[in-house]
Scaffold this motif. Structure first.
Motif, mmCIF file in Angstrom:
data_model
loop_
_atom_site.group_PDB
_atom_site.id
_atom_site.type_symbol
_atom_site.label_atom_id
_atom_site.label_comp_id
_atom_site.label_asym_id
_atom_site.label_seq_id
_atom_site.Cartn_x
_atom_site.Cartn_y
_atom_site.Cartn_z
ATOM 1 N N PRO A 107 0.811 -1.223 0.000
ATOM 2 C CA PRO A 107 0.000 0.000 0.000
ATOM 3 C C PRO A 107 0.845 1.275 0.000
ATOM 4 O O PRO A 107 0.471 2.268 -0.640
ATOM 5 C CB PRO A 107 -0.814 -0.128 1.289
ATOM 6 C CG PRO A 107 -0.890 -1.598 1.545
ATOM 7 C CD PRO A 107 0.422 -2.151 1.082
ATOM 8 N N GLN A 239 -6.905 6.714 3.740
ATOM 9 C CA GLN A 239 -7.387 5.476 3.149
ATOM 10 C C GLN A 239 -6.304 4.410 3.159
ATOM 11 O O GLN A 239 -6.561 3.247 3.486
ATOM 12 C CB GLN A 239 -7.858 5.722 1.710
ATOM 13 C CG GLN A 239 -8.404 4.479 1.013
ATOM 14 C CD GLN A 239 -9.547 3.848 1.777
ATOM 15 O OE1 GLN A 239 -10.501 4.522 2.164
ATOM 16 N NE2 GLN A 239 -9.466 2.540 2.026
ATOM 17 N N THR A 240 -5.089 4.792 2.823
ATOM 18 C CA THR A 240 -3.974 3.835 2.867
ATOM 19 C C THR A 240 -3.723 3.378 4.291
ATOM 20 O O THR A 240 -3.464 2.192 4.534
ATOM 21 C CB THR A 240 -2.703 4.470 2.277
ATOM 22 O OG1 THR A 240 -2.956 4.889 0.927
ATOM 23 C CG2 THR A 240 -1.547 3.478 2.288
ATOM 24 N N THR A 243 -6.267 0.821 5.200
ATOM 25 C CA THR A 243 -5.987 -0.452 4.526
ATOM 26 C C THR A 243 -4.915 -1.235 5.268
ATOM 27 O O THR A 243 -5.062 -2.440 5.521
ATOM 28 C CB THR A 243 -5.537 -0.200 3.079
ATOM 29 O OG1 THR A 243 -6.595 0.428 2.358
ATOM 30 C CG2 THR A 243 -5.158 -1.506 2.388
#
Length: 251
Positions: A107, A239-240, A243
Motif C-alpha cells: 500500500p 485510506q492507505t 488499509t
C-alpha cells in the motif's frame, strides 16, 4: 579470540557470566553497546573520543572496538571507526509488530506512485521517530534532507501523530505550551501536519496505523514539497492507513 565473552581462568572456574564482568564499572556488553551508541551519534570517530564519551579507559575502548570489528559490528575508517554492515543487516529485521513491514510495503508503494511523494512507515522509540521503511522518489533532489537518516526528531508529523496517541509519560523533555491543544487536534482529526516546521521546503502528512485491539503501532508519513497541497493528500493517506491497519488486524 576476538570474542566479547573472553573470561580469565578464575572467572571460568567461578562460573562467572560474561555479562557480569566489569569494564570500567560496567559489564562488557554495556561497554560494547555504549561504544555502538557513541558511533551512532558521531558517524565515525577515533578511540580517544569514543572512550571519553562512554567513560571508558582508552585501552578498554580500543580492545572492545577491535572485538566489534572482528564481529563485523564495527568497521575501521580513516578517522577511526564507523558502524559495520552487520549492524545494518541486523537492524533491518527489527520491527515493533510481526509483519508490519511486509503488510505496509505494498500500500505504501502504491500511495507513493499515485502521489509522487516519499511514503514512510515510522515508529516511536526513546523519544525519537524511527523510519522502518520508506519508498518513493528518493533522488538527490528529494525534498527532505533527512531522508538519508532513519532516526528523526519526534516533532516531525510522523512523530507527532504517534506522540499524540501514546502514553503521556514519554522521554520527550519539556513540551511546548501549545502541544496540548495541537495533540488534541491530531487525535480528533486522525492526522498530523508538518508545513516546513522542521526543514525548509519540506512538508508532511502523517496518519496512525493500528494493530489488533486498536493499539497504535506506527505512523504512515507522506513527505512532499510546498508545491503540493497537504489537504489534498489527507484523504488518500487516511485510506492507505485504514488499509494497512485492517491487514494488521487480519481483516
Amino acid at each position: 579470540m576476538g570474542r566479547l565473552d573472553r573470561l580469565s581462568e578464575p572467572e571460568r572456574a567461578a562460573g562467572r557470566s560474561p555479562i557480569a564482568r566489569d569494564v570500567g564499572g560496567r559489564s562488557v556488553l554495556e561497554g560494547a553497546f555504549g561504544l555502538l551508541e557513541a558511533l551512532e551519534r558521531a558517524g565515525q570517530a577515533g578511540p580517544t573520543r569514543l572512550a571519553a564519551e562512554c567513560g571508558l579507559p582508552k585501552t578498554t575502548a580500543y580492545r572492545l572496538l577491535e572485538q566489534l570489528v572482528e564481529l563485523g559490528a564495527v568497521e575501521r575508517s580513516r578517522t577511526g571507526y564507523r558502524m559495520g554492515a552487520r549492524m545494518f543487516r541486523l537492524g533491518q529485521t527489527w520491527q515493533p509488530y510481526p509483519g508490519l513491514r511486509s503488510v505496509a510495503r505494498g500500500p505504501a508503494r502504491r500511495l507513493a506512485r499515485a502521489t509522487g511523494t516519499v511514503v514512510g512507515v515510522n515508529v516511536l522509540r526513546e523519544g525519537r521517530t524511527l523510519v522502518l521503511d520508506r519508498t518513493g522518489c528518493e533522488t538527490d533532489e528529494a525534498p527532505d534532507p533527512l531522508l538519508n537518516s532513519a532516526v528523526r526528531p519526534w516533532f516531525t508529523a510522523a512523530g507527532k501523530v504517534l506522540v499524540a496517541g501514546a502514553h503521556p509519560r514519554l522521554p520527550l523533555g519539556p513540551l511546548p505550551s501549545s502541544w496540548r491543544q495541537e495533540s488534541a487536534a491530531i487525535r480528533d482529526r486522525g492526522v498530523a501536519f508538518d508545513r516546513e516546521e522542521v526543514v525548509a521546503g519540506v512538508c508532511c502528512v502523517a496518519v496512525p496505523l493500528y494493530g489488533p485491539g486498536g493499539v497504535l503501532l506506527a505512523s504512515l508519513s507522506v513527505v512532499t514539497d510546498p508545491a503540493h497541497s497537504l489537504d489534498r493528500l489527507v484523504d488518500v493517506a487516511r485510506q492507505t492507513g485504514r488499509t494497512i491497519s485492517a491487514r494488521l488486524r487480519g481483516r
